[in-house]
Every structure is written in structure tokens, then in C-alpha cells.
Design a protein around this motif. Structure first.
Motif, mmCIF file in Angstrom:
data_model
loop_
_atom_site.group_PDB
_atom_site.id
_atom_site.type_symbol
_atom_site.label_atom_id
_atom_site.label_comp_id
_atom_site.label_asym_id
_atom_site.label_seq_id
_atom_site.Cartn_x
_atom_site.Cartn_y
_atom_site.Cartn_z
ATOM 1 N N GLU A 86 29.276 23.164 32.358
ATOM 2 C CA GLU A 86 30.338 24.158 32.371
ATOM 3 C C GLU A 86 31.673 23.436 32.312
ATOM 4 O O GLU A 86 31.923 22.513 33.100
ATOM 5 N N LEU A 87 32.529 23.825 31.377
ATOM 6 C CA LEU A 87 33.801 23.150 31.173
ATOM 7 C C LEU A 87 34.946 23.976 31.764
ATOM 8 O O LEU A 87 35.047 25.174 31.518
ATOM 9 N N ILE A 88 35.791 23.306 32.542
ATOM 10 C CA ILE A 88 37.003 23.932 33.060
ATOM 11 C C ILE A 88 38.173 23.052 32.655
ATOM 12 O O ILE A 88 38.291 21.905 33.094
ATOM 13 N N ALA A 89 39.019 23.556 31.776
ATOM 14 C CA ALA A 89 40.206 22.807 31.369
ATOM 15 C C ALA A 89 41.251 22.874 32.474
ATOM 16 O O ALA A 89 41.419 23.908 33.118
ATOM 17 N N CYS A 90 41.945 21.766 32.680
ATOM 18 C CA CYS A 90 42.938 21.726 33.764
ATOM 19 C C CYS A 90 44.167 20.962 33.308
ATOM 20 O O CYS A 90 44.062 19.845 32.790
ATOM 21 N N PRO A 105 49.199 27.096 28.865
ATOM 22 C CA PRO A 105 48.604 28.393 29.220
ATOM 23 C C PRO A 105 48.396 29.290 28.005
ATOM 24 O O PRO A 105 47.363 29.949 27.872
ATOM 25 N N GLU A 106 49.378 29.320 27.107
ATOM 26 C CA GLU A 106 49.241 30.138 25.902
ATOM 27 C C GLU A 106 48.117 29.617 25.011
ATOM 28 O O GLU A 106 47.368 30.399 24.417
ATOM 29 N N PHE A 107 48.005 28.308 24.914
ATOM 30 C CA PHE A 107 46.934 27.710 24.108
ATOM 31 C C PHE A 107 45.568 28.069 24.680
ATOM 32 O O PHE A 107 44.645 28.444 23.941
ATOM 33 N N PHE A 108 45.420 27.958 25.992
ATOM 34 C CA PHE A 108 44.139 28.287 26.625
ATOM 35 C C PHE A 108 43.793 29.761 26.442
ATOM 36 O O PHE A 108 42.643 30.109 26.128
ATOM 37 N N GLU A 109 44.759 30.620 26.659
ATOM 38 C CA GLU A 109 44.510 32.058 26.530
ATOM 39 C C GLU A 109 44.147 32.418 25.095
ATOM 40 O O GLU A 109 43.213 33.191 24.847
ATOM 41 N N LYS A 110 44.880 31.878 24.150
ATOM 42 C CA LYS A 110 44.640 32.169 22.736
ATOM 43 C C LYS A 110 43.232 31.760 22.315
ATOM 44 O O LYS A 110 42.598 32.437 21.492
ATOM 45 N N ASN A 111 42.739 30.649 22.876
ATOM 46 C CA ASN A 111 41.446 30.114 22.461
ATOM 47 C C ASN A 111 40.321 30.426 23.451
ATOM 48 O O ASN A 111 39.235 29.864 23.349
ATOM 49 N N ASP A 112 40.595 31.339 24.402
ATOM 50 C CA ASP A 112 39.579 31.813 25.344
ATOM 51 C C ASP A 112 38.917 30.651 26.085
ATOM 52 O O ASP A 112 37.697 30.550 26.184
ATOM 53 N N ILE A 113 39.768 29.753 26.608
ATOM 54 C CA ILE A 113 39.293 28.579 27.337
ATOM 55 C C ILE A 113 39.460 28.813 28.837
ATOM 56 O O ILE A 113 40.570 29.143 29.303
ATOM 57 N N GLU A 114 38.385 28.671 29.596
ATOM 58 C CA GLU A 114 38.499 28.748 31.049
ATOM 59 C C GLU A 114 39.396 27.609 31.520
ATOM 60 O O GLU A 114 39.179 26.451 31.152
ATOM 61 N N HIS A 115 40.390 27.914 32.341
ATOM 62 C CA HIS A 115 41.366 26.883 32.658
ATOM 63 C C HIS A 115 42.036 27.097 34.017
ATOM 64 O O HIS A 115 41.965 28.168 34.618
ATOM 65 N N LEU A 116 42.695 26.038 34.447
ATOM 66 C CA LEU A 116 43.521 26.050 35.646
ATOM 67 C C LEU A 116 44.846 25.369 35.310
ATOM 68 O O LEU A 116 44.867 24.364 34.593
ATOM 69 N N ILE A 117 45.936 25.899 35.819
ATOM 70 C CA ILE A 117 47.243 25.249 35.728
ATOM 71 C C ILE A 117 47.672 24.928 37.156
ATOM 72 O O ILE A 117 47.844 25.820 37.980
ATOM 73 N N ILE A 118 47.827 23.661 37.446
ATOM 74 C CA ILE A 118 48.207 23.212 38.787
ATOM 75 C C ILE A 118 49.617 22.630 38.708
ATOM 76 O O ILE A 118 49.880 21.736 37.906
ATOM 77 N N ILE A 147 45.471 14.303 42.857
ATOM 78 C CA ILE A 147 45.520 15.763 42.757
ATOM 79 C C ILE A 147 44.324 16.290 41.976
ATOM 80 O O ILE A 147 43.693 17.289 42.359
ATOM 81 N N LEU A 148 43.988 15.632 40.874
ATOM 82 C CA LEU A 148 42.856 16.076 40.054
ATOM 83 C C LEU A 148 41.546 15.953 40.819
ATOM 84 O O LEU A 148 40.658 16.810 40.690
ATOM 85 N N TYR A 149 41.389 14.909 41.624
ATOM 86 C CA TYR A 149 40.187 14.787 42.463
ATOM 87 C C TYR A 149 40.094 15.981 43.408
ATOM 88 O O TYR A 149 39.014 16.566 43.601
ATOM 89 N N ARG A 150 41.216 16.317 44.026
ATOM 90 C CA ARG A 150 41.208 17.454 44.959
ATOM 91 C C ARG A 150 40.812 18.745 44.254
ATOM 92 O O ARG A 150 39.977 19.514 44.759
ATOM 93 N N VAL A 151 41.398 18.984 43.099
ATOM 94 C CA VAL A 151 41.090 20.204 42.357
ATOM 95 C C VAL A 151 39.620 20.222 41.938
ATOM 96 O O VAL A 151 38.947 21.266 42.028
ATOM 97 N N ALA A 152 39.111 19.095 41.500
ATOM 98 C CA ALA A 152 37.705 19.023 41.088
ATOM 99 C C ALA A 152 36.783 19.371 42.257
ATOM 100 O O ALA A 152 35.792 20.096 42.085
ATOM 101 N N ARG A 153 37.106 18.870 43.434
ATOM 102 C CA ARG A 153 36.282 19.187 44.614
ATOM 103 C C ARG A 153 36.356 20.680 44.927
ATOM 104 O O ARG A 153 35.339 21.314 45.224
#
Length: 311
Positions: A86-90, A105-118, A147-153
Motif C-alpha cells: 500500500e502506497l502513501i505519498a507524503c 496537494p493539487e497534483f495528488f488530488e488530480k491523480n487520485d493519490i493517497e497522500h499526507l501533507i505534513i 519527522i518522516l520516521y515519526r509519520v511512518a510510525r
């Protein structure tokens, strides 16, 4: 691999629907897919299938060409049934002045990519702690990685996935060689210091020039790094120019050097922790590859002569 389906085919991920249809671009895309699959296989990045739910990967996007290409390659491999994760773009918005926070955010929404903006203001920390004439890269990368380690956890991810390519790995090797006094680089796969997350680099075999052409063909909305990228005289820039010069003079040289990183001979180096030089005595049978070095071939000698001709 099957070609990307026509634009009207709803089965094709949005991210891939407008990919160029030229033969040259298809070859380029397939090469990147093949190299990523090879890296994943060689370093066992993808866990074996099990009855449990698929693992999650946090795919880190900065807005640069490398991370966009990484995401596109992973999305296509997953679509083709070759990547059971399972892929989560961040994206980590580091609060740099003038950063176009709307682009990803616009790129992710346009391409229907599951994502997080931190959003974390690491910019202020870096510029406060590091004098203006010093490079920001080291502290910036440490803060970003933490920060990315924290988000991944928090997201239950098994790995964070980065877009480093062949040239990044070679540049790091020479940076460590010239300035760190050690033979080390970026491995395609490692476990973080805490031991709970993998760090993966599926583009480890891919050339930067291929990635740049791919990103241009896909018309990704590139966001330049104006924090460290605006600083002149970086040691990494000097190494990059050196490698590019070698490749221009001797095409294919970077590929040879990259392959060398996967074919080391501890018995022909000086690291006593990797090889038992103390116990080495005449008359004992050595392991294969530990004897005298093979004579270089004529082509190898010619390339070496070319390298040092100016000295």
C-alpha cells in the motif's frame, strides 16, 4: 510488460494516462520499471506474500524530478500487480519562504493519490542554527528524516521510500572517500537506528539522466529547492561536476563505477575488521577471489590511461 492502455481506459491510474506514447519514451519508462524491479529483487525490498494485509510504504515526495519519478514507477508496478504494498505519498512542507504549498496537494488530488501533507517549520531551525556561509544539508536532512520516521510510525508503515538514484549513490561514495575518510555510500536498503523501519531506494540502479527525461516527458510540476539549492560551492556539487565530466569523456563510466560498489574484495583493501590479515600465511588455501588480482583487460587499461592522461 503491456503498454499503458489508452487514455479512455479507466483501469489505468490517473498518473499514467497522459504518459507520452512515443516508442522512445516507452523504452525509457520500461527501463526505469525494469531497474526498479531488479533493485527490489536484489535487495529483497518487498516482503513475501502472506495472508496478512499488505505492508504500507511511505513514499516521500519533495516535488523534485526524482521523487515524482519514484512515485510514478511504484504506482505503475502496483497497477501491474508487481508490487503488493500500500502506497502513501507524503510531502513534508518545511515552511520555506515562497514554497508553493498548493502544487503537491493539487497534483495528488488530480491523480487520485493517497497522500499526507505534513507542515513542520524546519526552515527556521536550520537558518537559526547554521551560519549563512555554511551548508544546510546535514541538519536539514536529519530533521526531515526524523519527522518522516515519526509519520511512518503513526501511519503503520513498514518503510519510508526515497528517490535517490545511481548518481546520488556515487556522489555520496566520493563525498565519504574525499571528505569522510571511509568507503561508504547510500545502501538501497537499510534499517533505521531504532530498528523499526526500513529505508528503501528502488531507483538505486537508475541514471539521473533517464529520470530527468522521464520527468520532463511526464510534465511533472517540479518544485526547486531554494534552501540548500541556492547555496554555492557545495562539496556535493563539485563531486557531481567531476562525475559528469568523467561520463562525458568516457560514456558508460558511471555505470562501471556503480557496478563496482556491488563487487568489493575485502582482501584487496585495508580494513582489518573485514579481513583476517593477521591470520593470513603462505601455504594456506585462500577463498575464491582472495588471491592476486586479475590483470586488467586492454579496455580497462585504455580507460585508466584516458582518466589520468591530463595529469
Amino acid at each position: 510488460m503491456n503498454d499503458i492502455a489508452a487514455t479512455a481506459d479507466v483501469d489505468v491510474p490517473m498518473l499514467l494516462r497522459n504518459a507520452p506514447k512515443s516508442v522512445e519514451f516507452k523504452k525509457l519508462r520500461k527501463r526505469l520499471l525494469r531497474q526498479a524491479r531488479q533493485a527490489m529483487d536484489d535487495f529483497a525490498m518487498v516482503p513475501e506474500a502472506s495472508s496478512k494485509s499488505p505492508p504500507k510504504w511511505l513514499v516521500c515526495l519533495s516535488g523534485g524530478k526524482d521523487s515524482y519519478a519514484l512515485l510514478a514507477v511504484l504506482v505503475e508496478l502496483k497497477w501491474r500487480g508487481l508490487l503488493p504494498v500500500e502506497l502513501i505519498a507524503c510531502n513534508l512542507d518545511q515552511a520555506q519562504p515562497g514554497f508553493p504549498a498548493h502544487v503537491l496537494p493539487e497534483f495528488f488530488e488530480k491523480n487520485d493519490i493517497e497522500h499526507l501533507i505534513i507542515r513542520e517549520d524546519t526552515y527556521s531551525i536550520v537558518t537559526d542554527k547554521i551560519p549563512a556561509h555554511r551548508t544546510y544539508c546535514s541538519l536539514c536532512s536529519r530533521l526531515r528524516r526524523g519527522i518522516l520516521y515519526r509519520v511512518a510510525r503513526e501511519q503503520g508503515c513498514e518503510a519510508i521510500v526515497l528517490g535517490h538514484h545511481r548518481e546520488d549513490i556515487l556522489e555520496t561514495f566520493f563525498m565519504n572517500l574525499f571528505h569522510g575518510g571511509r568507503l561508504a555510500s547510500m545502501p538501497p536498503k537499510l534499517v533505521n537506528d531504532e530498528g523499526d523501519l526500513l529505508v528503501l531506494r528502488p531507483l538505486a540502479y537508475s541514471a539521473e539522466s533517464d529520470i530527468a527525461r522521464f520527468a520532463a516527458g511526464m510534465e511533472f510540476p517540479i518544485i526547486p529547492c531554494n534552501l540548500c539549492g541556492s547555496q554555492d560551492g557545495l562539496q556535493r556539487d563539485e563531486v557531481k561536476r567531476m562525475l559528469q565530466g568523467w561520463e562525458k569523456t568516457n560514456p558508460g563510466r558511471l555505470g562501471v563505477m556503480a557496478r563496482a560498489l556491488a563487487h568489493t574484495r575485502p582482501s584487496h583493501l585495508l580494513d582489518r575488521s573485514l579481513y583476517d590479515f593477521v591470520g593470513l600465511r603462505p601455504g594456506e588455501v585462500t577463498k575464491e577471489g582472495e588471491g592476486e588480482a586479475e590483470e586488467p583487460c586492454g579496455a580497462g587499461l585504455a580507460m585508466t590511461a584516458g582518466l589520468f592522461a591530463a595529469e
